[in-house]
Design a protein around this motif. Sequence first.
Motif, PDB file in Angstrom:
ATOM      1  N   HIS A  84      34.365  19.726  83.434  1.00 11.71           N
ATOM      2  CA  HIS A  84      35.468  20.683  83.371  1.00 11.71           C
ATOM      3  C   HIS A  84      36.389  20.531  84.583  1.00 11.71           C
ATOM      4  CE1 HIS A  84      37.504  24.371  82.253  1.00 11.71           C
ATOM      5  NE2 HIS A  84      37.387  24.786  83.511  1.00 11.71           N
ATOM      6  N   THR A  85      35.806  20.374  85.746  1.00 11.16           N
ATOM      7  CA  THR A  85      36.600  20.209  86.969  1.00 11.16           C
ATOM      8  C   THR A  85      37.397  18.917  86.949  1.00 11.16           C
ATOM      9  OG1 THR A  85      34.916  21.471  88.159  1.00 11.16           O
ATOM     10  CG2 THR A  85      36.477  20.204  89.483  1.00 11.16           C
ATOM     11  N   GLN A  88      40.334  19.333  84.569  1.00 11.33           N
ATOM     12  CA  GLN A  88      41.430  20.120  85.148  1.00 11.33           C
ATOM     13  C   GLN A  88      42.244  19.309  86.144  1.00 11.33           C
ATOM     14  OE1 GLN A  88      39.578  23.600  86.816  1.00 11.33           O
ATOM     15  NE2 GLN A  88      40.171  24.847  85.059  1.00 11.33           N
ATOM     16  N   VAL A  89      41.569  18.560  86.996  1.00  6.83           N
ATOM     17  CA  VAL A  89      42.277  17.739  87.982  1.00  6.83           C
ATOM     18  C   VAL A  89      43.091  16.655  87.287  1.00  6.83           C
ATOM     19  CG1 VAL A  89      41.953  16.078  89.858  1.00  6.83           C
ATOM     20  CG2 VAL A  89      40.676  18.210  89.853  1.00  6.83           C
ATOM     21  N   TYR A  91      44.369  16.775  84.312  1.00  5.82           N
ATOM     22  CA  TYR A  91      45.519  17.411  83.665  1.00  5.82           C
ATOM     23  C   TYR A  91      46.590  17.752  84.691  1.00  5.82           C
ATOM     24  CZ  TYR A  91      48.331  20.531  80.896  1.00  5.82           C
ATOM     25  OH  TYR A  91      49.377  21.115  80.253  1.00  5.82           O
ATOM     26  N   ARG A  92      46.179  18.334  85.827  1.00  2.80           N
ATOM     27  CA  ARG A  92      47.146  18.705  86.858  1.00  2.80           C
ATOM     28  C   ARG A  92      47.855  17.494  87.449  1.00  2.80           C
ATOM     29  NH1 ARG A  92      43.974  21.301  90.821  1.00  2.80           N
ATOM     30  NH2 ARG A  92      42.526  22.091  89.319  1.00  2.80           N
ATOM     31  N   ASP A 104      48.764  22.467  73.608  1.00  5.15           N
ATOM     32  CA  ASP A 104      48.584  22.367  75.046  1.00  5.15           C
ATOM     33  C   ASP A 104      48.600  23.770  75.642  1.00  5.15           C
ATOM     34  OD1 ASP A 104      48.375  21.574  77.623  1.00  5.15           O
ATOM     35  OD2 ASP A 104      50.248  20.425  77.670  1.00  5.15           O
ATOM     36  N   LEU A 106      47.384  24.755  78.469  1.00  8.85           N
ATOM     37  CA  LEU A 106      47.506  24.794  79.919  1.00  8.85           C
ATOM     38  C   LEU A 106      48.935  24.585  80.408  1.00  8.85           C
ATOM     39  CD1 LEU A 106      44.340  22.744  80.894  1.00  8.85           C
ATOM     40  CD2 LEU A 106      44.627  25.209  80.891  1.00  8.85           C
TER      41      LEU A 106
END
Length: 121
Positions: A84-85, A88-89, A91-92, A104, A106
């Motif tokens: 998950h982490t 997220q990274v 994606y960012r 999407d 996020l």
Amino acid sequence: MNLVSDIVTSVLILSGAVLALTAAIGVVRFPDTLSRMHAATKPQVVGLILILLGAFNYLRGNVDIWMIALVGVFTVLTAPIIAHTVGQVAYREQRVRDGLFLVDELRVDERDEAENEDRTD
């Protein structure tokens, strides 16, 4: 050990090793971070659990069995959090393929940013 136990142990360890091998091949061959993350977590964890079950079967009656059980429990608990982490990274940092998501959730629109700025003022 008897023959049936040896066969079960061998099948568990070999099938776990095959799953770990396919996970490694997927990490190398998949095109983007999210696909690689899927290959690194799902079959890798199941492969490790199968190998640990084979070792558990082989070491029956040994004191080290509980260490094997702890390795399995901590792997099952931490692998989703790590995935998950990493997702997220990725994606960012925009390390995903364009058009990969159907929805999407996020993404932050300019309209949402303006509303958030109005709330903070």
